[in-house]
Design a protein around this motif. Structure first.
Motif, mmCIF file in Angstrom:
data_model
loop_
_atom_site.group_PDB
_atom_site.id
_atom_site.type_symbol
_atom_site.label_atom_id
_atom_site.label_comp_id
_atom_site.label_asym_id
_atom_site.label_seq_id
_atom_site.Cartn_x
_atom_site.Cartn_y
_atom_site.Cartn_z
ATOM 1 N N CYS A 1 31.355 68.875 79.333
ATOM 2 C CA CYS A 1 30.123 68.451 79.987
ATOM 3 C C CYS A 1 30.105 68.905 81.440
ATOM 4 N N THR A 2 28.959 68.746 82.085
ATOM 5 C CA THR A 2 28.816 69.088 83.495
ATOM 6 C C THR A 2 29.254 67.913 84.372
ATOM 7 N N VAL A 3 29.385 68.199 85.649
ATOM 8 C CA VAL A 3 29.761 67.155 86.604
ATOM 9 C C VAL A 3 28.695 66.067 86.661
ATOM 10 N N GLU A 4 27.429 66.472 86.517
ATOM 11 C CA GLU A 4 26.327 65.510 86.606
ATOM 12 C C GLU A 4 26.397 64.471 85.506
ATOM 13 N N VAL A 5 26.842 64.895 84.311
ATOM 14 C CA VAL A 5 26.928 63.955 83.195
ATOM 15 C C VAL A 5 27.950 62.867 83.487
ATOM 16 N N VAL B 1 32.587 64.621 92.209
ATOM 17 C CA VAL B 1 32.486 63.204 91.856
ATOM 18 C C VAL B 1 33.578 62.404 92.558
ATOM 19 N N GLY C 1 28.983 61.926 86.452
ATOM 20 C CA GLY C 1 28.433 61.090 87.524
ATOM 21 C C GLY C 1 27.419 60.098 86.998
ATOM 22 N N GLY C 2 26.589 60.531 86.044
ATOM 23 C CA GLY C 2 25.588 59.642 85.455
ATOM 24 C C GLY C 2 26.219 58.494 84.707
ATOM 25 N N GLU D 1 27.482 55.944 87.244
ATOM 26 C CA GLU D 1 26.377 55.191 87.854
ATOM 27 C C GLU D 1 25.797 54.188 86.874
ATOM 28 N N PHE E 1 35.916 68.297 88.678
ATOM 29 C CA PHE E 1 35.193 67.066 89.011
ATOM 30 C C PHE E 1 35.449 66.621 90.461
#
Length: 732
Positions: free
Chosen positions: A510-514, A559, A516-517, A520, A556
């Motif tokens: 997965c991406t870093v954004e996933v 993050v 992080g999501g 959160e 990562f």
């Protein structure tokens, strides 16, 4: 009458000069079309003088140089000084070389002395004490080679004592005096006695008791540990009792008595000594320790007594080889073996092993890294497999027997060296000889040594191999299998659901954004717990190798950076996650913590705070945590950016923080622990704190007053106060 050189017969001066000229006529110097090639040839001949029986090329060298003097005098002098700094114990050969040239060219002798005098004063003004000592050795031998007058050299030695603001000046005089003392004894006995009287007054006035206790390798030991200057002074006095007759010194100029005695001698021009107000970096005091007693040596081989000056000369020859060749292990070992073979009547292999090991253990710090001594000893074992391995076994057993009184800083170096040594010899050792240590307290030095040694061996090998090589009786001291402990496999734990989600998405690339999501979205979890879950997940997925986990940290990083930025509790949580998952792998704890510092995710002061946390108190007696503290200091010195003043302030804050935390830990332990436990636990903590201070003397010196102020608040910690007091007295 001088036993080393016949007195010059005035009627034979012309005959001696004629003999030298005829010798030059018989053997003309080899001339090269290229001046550079000729200078290279001269340099090689100068280097050859340092080899056994190298004096045989003196005539060839002097003939080759004689034809080049008018055009290349300065280059020849430069090569001479350069060779002297590499091989100072061959100063007799270099003095003979200069003496032969002085016979033919009086002006060259004057220029040589002028050059040496200038080099000497420059070395003194720069605080280059070793270089100054080498030049003084050559000047002393030039007296014996009939180049320099004895009275000039005596004036020079007195001038050095006039400037004796520090032990270094007395050391210079004591090191060089024995080489020309016989000449002074025969010609200027009253001047020699006056010089000795001045030295005696200086030695009585100096005070080294505090330094002596602080620098001891063993606090309680029958093995000799002498203050270096006091030992040299006693050796000089012993030589005086022998009427200055030296046996172990090469004197090649005696083979050229007839030629050298025909030369005119020179005077040294005077120059004032170094100003007393000048700020110099003086060489630190150190101890000269002995490991082997006479009873430990072979019956067919012995060594001069430790208070004999001949023992000093032997030590100097060995240390000269080590100093010039410590980066070339094969060459160094070969030269040491050659030196030993040249003196078969002496137990030089024992002396070599003793000097290498004890210089490696020298306090406050060894001159070279531990690995340098290790690889040289390994090469010696390869070159002489029937002698050196047995001597090293004997030395290790002697050191092991004295572990209870050994300095902790030396203990740690001994562990590092011996683990590396064993790894090069298939970990073969007679372990059953140390079986008694399994019955000792777990923090007893002998038990701790075997435990720390096996953990180091495991770093260089693997756990199963270490288990298999050890006798079954050593099971209590074996390291635990270094396997990861990923606690979120238990789904009942808070954060286990988030850990499962992170495992799934990271495995699916997965991406870093996933990631992080997901963090959160887990609003029900405290931030520190989310950090623990994320770190343990990354560590679990990357547990196969350093490369795996480093790649995950890098991927990562954004993050992790967001979570750690400006929040000390979150940074502590990252370290806590590492220590939870790799509970039984000390190496990975250290490496991963260092990696987080290099990625700017945690600060060095956070590492210090974490190491001294109450949760890690049982671990504080172990070596790896102090290695981590040293890593933090090294990282601060090498990687943090900013002005020099800012960097100095950060290092000061870090070191003072280590001392402050260690003092608090020692005070708490003293208040609650049983006496026996306090002795051992405090011994390791206090000793390793001293090791850190020793390793960073130059950093600590500017803020010594602040250090003293910190520990003054812990008046009931007598051992801590005494250690800091002695340390501050040493570094002034």
């Amino acid at each position: 009458m001088n036993q080393y050189r016949r007195l010059r017969d005035e009627s034979s001066e012309e005959q001696c000069a004629l003999e030298l000229e005829q010798g030059h006529a018989r053997k003309q110097p080899r001339r090269s079309n290229n001046a550079k090639e000729t200078l290279v040839s001269i340099e090689q001949l100068l280097q050859k003088l340092s080899e056994p029986n190298g004096e045989s090329c003196l005539t060839e060298l002097s003939c080759e140089v004689n034809g080049l003097l008018p055009r290349h005098k300065m280059e020849i002098l430069r090569l001479l000084v350069q060779s002297l700094q590499l091989h100072p114990m061959q100063c007799g050969a270099y003095a003979t070389f200069v003496g032969l040239l002085n016979v033919c060219d009086f002006e060259f002798g004057a220029d040589c002395l002028s050059c040496l005098r200038q080099q000497l004063w420059q070395a003194l003004e720069a605080g280059e004490w070793q270089q100054a000592r080498n030049l003084l050795l050559l000047l002393a031998e030039l007296v014996n080679a009939n180049v320099l007058t004895a009275s000039s050299m005596l004036q020079l030695l007195n001038a050095l004592l006039d400037a004796a603001q520090h032990d270094c000046y007395a050391w210079l005089v004591l090191s060089s005096l024995p080489l020309l003392a016989r000449e002074l004894y025969e010609k200027l006995e009253s001047g020699l006695q006056a010089l000795l009287k001045r030295l005696s007054v200086y030695m009585k006035q100096r005070c080294s008791g505090v330094q002596l206790q602080l620098l001891r390798i063993w606090t309680l030991s029958e093995r000799a540990q002498h203050d270096y200057l006091e030992l040299l002074w006693q050796q000089v006095l012993q030589l005086q009792g022998q009427h200055w007759m030296l046996q172990q010194l090469r004197r090649p100029y005696t083979n050229f008595d007839g030629t050298l005695s025909s030369a005119l001698q020179h005077q040294l021009t005077e120059r004032p000594a170094v100003a007393a107000t000048r700020q110099l970096r003086y060489a630190r005091a150190h101890l000269v320790a002995r490991l082997f007693a006479p009873a430990d040596l072979p019956l067919s081989q012995q060594l001069p007594a430790e208070l004999h000056f001949e023992r000093h000369l032997i030590d100097c020859h060995i240390l000269e080889i080590l100093q010039s060749q410590h980066l070339e292990r094969k060459r160094c070992a070969a030269l040491l073996c050659a030196y030993s073979a040249a003196h078969p009547q002496l137990a030089l292999p024992h002396c070599i092993v003793e000097l290498l090991l004890l210089q490696m253990l020298q306090l406050p710090a060894a001159p070279y890294p531990t690995i340098n001594y290790g690889v040289i000893l390994i090469e010696l074992c390869k070159l002489q497999p029937h002698s050196f391995p047995h001597i090293i076994v004997q030395a290790v057993d002697l050191i092991f027997a004295q572990l209870p009184s050994m300095s902790v800083a030396c203990f740690d170096r001994f562990v590092d060296w011996f683990s590396h040594h064993l790894s090069n010899f298939r970990y073969q050792w007679n372990w059953l000889d140390w079986q008694q240590c399994i019955h000792f307290h777990q923090l007893h030095p002998c038990a701790m040594f075997v435990r720390e040694l096996l953990k180091k061996c495991m770093r260089l090998s693997y756990h199963q191999h270490v288990v298999q090589m050890m006798p079954a009786a050593f099971a209590p001291l074996l390291p635990v299998a270094p396997v990861p402990d990923f606690k979120y496999i238990d789904e009942r734990l808070p954060g286990a659901q988030l850990a499962k989600q992170l495992l799934d998405v990271i495995r699916s690339k997965c991406t870093v954004e996933v990631v992080g999501g997901l963090l959160e979205a887990a609003t029900e979890l405290p931030e520190e717990l989310k950090i623990n879950v994320l770190m343990q997940t990354l560590l679990h997925l990357g547990c196969k190798s350093f490369t795996h986990v480093f790649c995950l940290f890098t991927k990562f990083h954004a993050v992790l950076k967001l979570l750690a930025a400006g929040n000390e509790l979150n940074q502590l949580a990252m370290l806590q996650a590492i220590f939870e998952l790799w509970t039984n792998n000390e190496q990975l704890k250290t490496v991963l913590a260092e990696r987080l510092m290099k990625m700017r995710l945690i600060k060095p002061n956070i590492v210090v705070r974490f190491v001294f946390s109450s949760a890690l108190k049982p671990e504080l007696s172990k070596l790896y945590l102090w290695e981590l503290l040293n890593v933090s200091i090294r990282y601060t010195k090498q990687h943090l950016q900013g002005s020099e003043q800012q960097l100095t302030e950060q290092l000061e804050c870090l070191l003072l923080g280590i001392v402050q935390h260690a003092a608090v830990a020692l005070a708490k332990q003293q208040a609650v622990a049983a006496p026996a436990e306090t002795d051992y636990w405090s011994h390791w903590v206090l000793g390793r704190l001293q090791g850190i201070l020793f390793a960073h003397v130059e950093l600590v010196r500017p803020f010594g007053d602040k250090l003293n102020k910190i520990v003054s608040d812990f008046e009931h910690c007598k051992r801590l106060l005494k250690m800091i007091e002695n340390y501050l007295a040493y570094i002034k």
